[in-house]
Design a protein around this motif. Structure first.
Motif, PDB file in Angstrom:
ATOM      1  N   ILE A  86       0.829  -1.206   0.000  1.00  0.00           N
ATOM      2  CA  ILE A  86       0.000   0.000   0.000  1.00  0.00           C
ATOM      3  C   ILE A  86       0.864   1.258   0.000  1.00  0.00           C
ATOM      4  O   ILE A  86       0.650   2.184  -0.796  1.00  0.00           O
ATOM      5  CB  ILE A  86      -0.946  -0.013   1.219  1.00  0.00           C
ATOM      6  CG1 ILE A  86      -2.025  -1.086   1.037  1.00  0.00           C
ATOM      7  CG2 ILE A  86      -1.597   1.355   1.412  1.00  0.00           C
ATOM      8  CD1 ILE A  86      -2.841  -1.336   2.283  1.00  0.00           C
ATOM      9  N   ASN A  98       2.837   1.582  -3.365  1.00  0.00           N
ATOM     10  CA  ASN A  98       1.966   2.017  -4.455  1.00  0.00           C
ATOM     11  C   ASN A  98       1.624   3.498  -4.329  1.00  0.00           C
ATOM     12  O   ASN A  98       1.587   4.232  -5.326  1.00  0.00           O
ATOM     13  CB  ASN A  98       0.689   1.177  -4.450  1.00  0.00           C
ATOM     14  CG  ASN A  98      -0.246   1.534  -5.586  1.00  0.00           C
ATOM     15  OD1 ASN A  98       0.080   1.386  -6.758  1.00  0.00           O
ATOM     16  ND2 ASN A  98      -1.432   2.001  -5.239  1.00  0.00           N
ATOM     17  N   PHE A  99       1.389   3.938  -3.100  1.00  0.00           N
ATOM     18  CA  PHE A  99       1.077   5.354  -2.895  1.00  0.00           C
ATOM     19  C   PHE A  99       2.269   6.233  -3.258  1.00  0.00           C
ATOM     20  O   PHE A  99       2.101   7.298  -3.875  1.00  0.00           O
ATOM     21  CB  PHE A  99       0.678   5.589  -1.440  1.00  0.00           C
ATOM     22  CG  PHE A  99       0.495   7.044  -1.101  1.00  0.00           C
ATOM     23  CD1 PHE A  99      -0.631   7.725  -1.521  1.00  0.00           C
ATOM     24  CD2 PHE A  99       1.457   7.727  -0.376  1.00  0.00           C
ATOM     25  CE1 PHE A  99      -0.799   9.068  -1.224  1.00  0.00           C
ATOM     26  CE2 PHE A  99       1.299   9.062  -0.069  1.00  0.00           C
ATOM     27  CZ  PHE A  99       0.159   9.734  -0.495  1.00  0.00           C
ATOM     28  N   ASN A 146       2.467   6.447  -7.088  1.00  0.00           N
ATOM     29  CA  ASN A 146       1.400   7.290  -7.634  1.00  0.00           C
ATOM     30  C   ASN A 146       1.646   8.767  -7.344  1.00  0.00           C
ATOM     31  O   ASN A 146       1.389   9.632  -8.194  1.00  0.00           O
ATOM     32  CB  ASN A 146       0.048   6.867  -7.057  1.00  0.00           C
ATOM     33  CG  ASN A 146      -0.431   5.543  -7.599  1.00  0.00           C
ATOM     34  OD1 ASN A 146      -0.064   5.159  -8.712  1.00  0.00           O
ATOM     35  ND2 ASN A 146      -1.239   4.831  -6.837  1.00  0.00           N
ATOM     36  N   ALA A 147       2.139   9.054  -6.140  1.00  0.00           N
ATOM     37  CA  ALA A 147       2.437  10.443  -5.797  1.00  0.00           C
ATOM     38  C   ALA A 147       3.577  10.979  -6.661  1.00  0.00           C
ATOM     39  O   ALA A 147       3.542  12.131  -7.115  1.00  0.00           O
ATOM     40  CB  ALA A 147       2.797  10.549  -4.316  1.00  0.00           C
ATOM     41  N   LEU A 206      -5.442  10.417  -6.410  1.00  0.00           N
ATOM     42  CA  LEU A 206      -4.398  10.385  -5.389  1.00  0.00           C
ATOM     43  C   LEU A 206      -4.959  10.779  -4.026  1.00  0.00           C
ATOM     44  O   LEU A 206      -4.550  10.230  -2.998  1.00  0.00           O
ATOM     45  CB  LEU A 206      -3.254  11.318  -5.772  1.00  0.00           C
ATOM     46  CG  LEU A 206      -2.044  11.283  -4.830  1.00  0.00           C
ATOM     47  CD1 LEU A 206      -1.378   9.917  -4.872  1.00  0.00           C
ATOM     48  CD2 LEU A 206      -1.048  12.372  -5.179  1.00  0.00           C
ATOM     49  N   SER A 220      -6.603   7.772  -2.577  1.00  0.00           N
ATOM     50  CA  SER A 220      -5.577   6.842  -2.094  1.00  0.00           C
ATOM     51  C   SER A 220      -4.967   7.334  -0.790  1.00  0.00           C
ATOM     52  O   SER A 220      -4.765   6.558   0.152  1.00  0.00           O
ATOM     53  CB  SER A 220      -4.489   6.672  -3.159  1.00  0.00           C
ATOM     54  OG  SER A 220      -3.445   5.847  -2.697  1.00  0.00           O
ATOM     55  N   LEU A 221      -4.689   8.631  -0.714  1.00  0.00           N
ATOM     56  CA  LEU A 221      -4.111   9.204   0.498  1.00  0.00           C
ATOM     57  C   LEU A 221      -5.074   9.086   1.677  1.00  0.00           C
ATOM     58  O   LEU A 221      -4.659   8.795   2.807  1.00  0.00           O
ATOM     59  CB  LEU A 221      -3.754  10.670   0.262  1.00  0.00           C
ATOM     60  CG  LEU A 221      -3.202  11.442   1.469  1.00  0.00           C
ATOM     61  CD1 LEU A 221      -1.917  10.800   1.967  1.00  0.00           C
ATOM     62  CD2 LEU A 221      -2.972  12.904   1.116  1.00  0.00           C
ATOM     63  N   VAL A 281      -4.898   5.534   2.931  1.00  0.00           N
ATOM     64  CA  VAL A 281      -3.602   5.287   3.580  1.00  0.00           C
ATOM     65  C   VAL A 281      -3.573   5.913   4.970  1.00  0.00           C
ATOM     66  O   VAL A 281      -3.105   5.297   5.940  1.00  0.00           O
ATOM     67  CB  VAL A 281      -2.450   5.828   2.709  1.00  0.00           C
ATOM     68  CG1 VAL A 281      -1.139   5.820   3.484  1.00  0.00           C
ATOM     69  CG2 VAL A 281      -2.300   4.987   1.448  1.00  0.00           C
TER      70      VAL A 281
END
Length: 372
Positions: free
Chosen positions: A253, A256-257, A260-261, A285, A288-289, A292
């Motif tokens: 996780i 991947n973050f 992507n960032a 994003l 996703s953030l 997370v």
């Protein structure tokens, strides 16, 4: 014995809200168990079909693969391919009926499901987290899947037959992919909250015991300390077993973050993209953030509550001169801290997490500069 809150409600003649037994046996969990490694042959065939559809979606984007830029769209697709297959393999091999049975055995061994406050804590927090996950997942699905379709005009709709694979992936594969990720999110939250509830129960009992000893030091006896230590030890075993699935998933996780960032940062600085595209990427994003941060916040609370428990036990040691009690308390204090680990490398604590985020921020800001 009823809790103080329950007694106050009875005095006010208020009706207690019914909370069911604490359980992580949700629809999402059943779906994942149905396609796990120890499921029947039909479940395994379904898993193969799902993975085929997922990889069809991934490889459709990899048709445009290029090594010209590190954080190009196709490189992000390649990372998504590794992330998607990796996390699905982890769930396939590790999240199975055997793991669930072990978790249930450890939870039942705690014998705390009878407590009203325990049930209330678990279900109220689960309801809040589930609402957040539902909102994020629905908006992510709408923006990512249906918004691009609405941008096509009538002339472009004529080309639907020519792009049948693209639209099949967009309308079939991606919603299925999103549902499976939604199941993963629900499972993460259920496991974390179950662990948090176990640690919370022990902390409340220790704090009540500390308050009682301030009024009467004779209330502190070895049986109470032994019971609290045994429950703390069972909580350790419960969380250690959960780490079999949570530890590698947290690694995937966060990785991947970070990718992507970095992709977003590169696009904002070095590529000319339309405003709608940037808005969609920023929204993805942000979703996703949000998730997370949710996992991180819940995971950190487990470690914080375990530290509070040990601190409370230390305060109890100051309330007695009994050698037997002090020996039992010393055994309690010798236990390790409780918490989830990051890929088995280190435990997620406030200090380790700040270091991890510093590394992620460094990667996000530094790597795209090499792709200019």
């Amino acid at each position: 014995m009823p809790s103080i809150n329950m007694q106050q409600r009875f005095v006010r003649n208020e009706q207690l809200k019914h909370y069911p037994k604490v359980s992580i046996d949700s629809i999402q969990s059943k779906f994942q168990l149905m396609i796990s490694s120890n499921s029947h042959i039909y479940g395994k065939c379904l898993f193969v079909l799902i993975m085929f559809l997922f990889n069809l979606y991934y490889f459709r984007e990899l048709l445009y693969f290029s090594l010209d830029a590190i954080f190009s769209f196709t490189f992000e697709s390649f990372i998504r391919l590794l992330y998607g297959n990796g996390i699905d393999m982890v769930f396939y091999f590790r999240y199975n009926h055997k793991l669930m049975k072990t978790i249930d055995d450890h939870w039942n061994g705690l014998q705390i499901d009878f407590d009203y406050e325990t049930r209330k804590y678990f279900w109220t927090h689960k309801a809040k987290c589930r609402r957040l996950i539902n909102v994020v997942s629905i908006f992510y699905l709408i923006i990512t899947c249906f918004y691009p379709i609405s941008l096509y005009n009538t002339q472009q709709r004529i080309k639907l037959v020519q792009h049948i694979i693209y639209y099949f992936c967009l309308l079939v594969c991606f919603p299925l992919y999103q549902y499976k990720r939604f199941c993963h999110c629900c499972i993460y939250v259920d496991l974390i909250l179950l662990a948090q509830t176990a640690v919370q129960f022990n902390l409340i009992k220790l704090q009540k015991l500390l308050n009682e000893t301030r009024k009467d030091e004779k209330s502190l006896n070895i049986n109470v300390i032994e019971n609290a230590r045994n429950k703390y030890l069972l909580s350790c075993r419960l969380i250690d077993k959960m780490n079999d699935i949570m530890s590698p998933c947290l690694f995937f996780i966060f990785t991947n973050f970070a990718v992507n960032a970095g992709h977003l940062f590169y696009n904002l600085l070095y590529t000319k993209e339309d405003e709608a595209g940037k808005l969609i990427t920023n929204f993805q994003l942000s979703c996703s953030l949000t998730l997370v941060l949710l996992y991180t916040h819940l995971s950190l609370k487990i470690h914080e509550k375990s530290l509070e428990s040990l601190a409370t036990v230390y305060k109890l040691s100051l309330k007695t001169n009994s050698i037997r009690l002090l020996n039992e308390i010393s055994l309690f204090l010798n236990h390790n801290e409780i918490g989830f680990t990051f890929g088995g490398m280190f435990m997620l604590t406030t200090s380790s997490l700040s270091t991890l985020f510093s590394i992620i921020v460094t990667i996000v800001f530094a790597l795209p500069t090499f792709a200019r």
